[in-house]
Write an enzyme that holds these catalytic residues in place. Structure first.
Site, PDB file in Angstrom:
ATOM      1  CG  ASN A 119      -5.162  -9.650  14.235  1.00  0.00           C
ATOM      2  OD1 ASN A 119      -4.445  -8.654  14.169  1.00  0.00           O
ATOM      3  ND2 ASN A 119      -6.461  -9.594  14.043  1.00  0.00           N
ATOM      4  CG  HIS A 152      -1.971  -1.127   1.136  1.00  0.00           C
ATOM      5  ND1 HIS A 152      -2.678  -1.551   2.238  1.00  0.00           N
ATOM      6  CD2 HIS A 152      -2.380  -1.906   0.108  1.00  0.00           C
ATOM      7  CE1 HIS A 152      -3.481  -2.555   1.871  1.00  0.00           C
ATOM      8  NE2 HIS A 152      -3.313  -2.782   0.593  1.00  0.00           N
TER       9      HIS A 152
END
Ligand code: ZN
Length: 285
Positions: free
Chosen positions: A257, A158
């Site tokens: 996570n 990104h």
């Protein structure tokens, strides 16, 4: 290749890009393993790291929250209060460009002060030890480079928000120059070479994915024996396709996570714990 950043799981574009190893149904684990607690997770992860010869990490916003970088997509995050400015809007509207730059300048103290987290430092240790050839990241904060990765070994899906780039000719600009120009002319500056707009070197919504980064990430995912998906909810496609690709090419897949992800059922090990606590023991190894 025409990729664009999207949030649709199963974006059909991904299947054209990733070769023979992409098949969502191929290797789903019948029952995936969630570490029972932090200590158990660290132990299992340590065993898998020791057994692996080539580890490829894939990181998302969760590894940088410890550094004070907000997760833009999280509930209450910046993007739920400030709608992101799409690439088309940025190109079409001087007002949108000015607003995008005002938002970026407002974030500058946050990005400028951020230092690598325990997670960044642990991965840098494994990189220096020769276990990690390169890292794939969704993050735009430059903190993997700051932790010790050579820039050419950070594959940024990104882009990077710590510098600016002309969207026409690709010339790079320092943010300090952009800010000074903005303040002088009262508007977003254009490229001094080609007059096209200058934007942070990030990939905006609606902007084509960087082909070179996608190709390199594909090669990394297909040629590792341990893939670590860290701090990503694995919902933004096509980036979220890489863990699955690695798994289907034979790598072990670990998901770290603190919230459940879209792909936990594909993983060999899920560590649903704080990332800094989980990776802290690997700093300096
Ligand atoms: Zn230019």
């Amino acid at each position: 290749m025409g990729f664009a950043v999207g949030v649709l799981p199963g974006d059909p574009d991904i299947s054209h890009s990733v070769g023979a190893c992409y098949d969502r149904t191929a290797n789903a684990s019948d029952s995936f393993m969630i570490a029972s607690d932090l200590r158990n997770g660290v132990e299992q992860l340590g065993d898998m790291i020791a057994a692996a010869s080539t580890i490829v990490p894939f990181t998302g916003a969760g590894i940088s929250t410890e550094c004070g970088i907000p997760d833009f997509r999280s509930p209450g995050g910046l993007w739920t209060r400030n709608r992101p400015i799409s690439f088309d809007e940025f190109v079409a509207s001087p007002g949108a460009r000015a607003e995008a730059w005002r938002r970026r300048f407002a974030m500058e103290p946050t990005f400028a002060q951020a230092r690598p987290s325990r997670g960044h430092r642990a991965l840098a240790s494994l990189y220096r030890a020769g276990k990690i050839p390169a890292i794939i990241t969704q993050n735009i904060d430059n903190l993997h480079q700051a932790s010790g990765f050579a820039a050419e070994h950070v594959v940024e899906l990104h882009g990077n928000t710590t510098y600016a780039r002309c969207i026409g000719c690709g010339r790079d600009y320092d943010l300090a120059w952009v800010k000074q120009s903005f303040e002088t002319i009262g508007a977003a500056p254009d490229c001094t070479l080609c007059d096209d707009p200058i934007k942070t070197a990030t990939i905006s919504f609606g902007q084509a994915m960087p082909e070179d980064a996608m190709r390199r990430a594909t090669e990394l995912a297909q040629h590792c024996d341990l893939f670590l998906a860290i701090g990503s909810s694995l919902v933004v496609w096509p980036a979220a396709g890489f863990p699955l690709m690695a798994k289907n090419c034979g790598a072990k897949l670990v998901i770290i996570n603190n919230e459940p992800t879209e792909q936990d059922d594909m993983a060999d090990l899920v560590i649903r714990q704080d990332i800094g606590e989980t990776l802290g023991p690997f700093v300096g190894n």
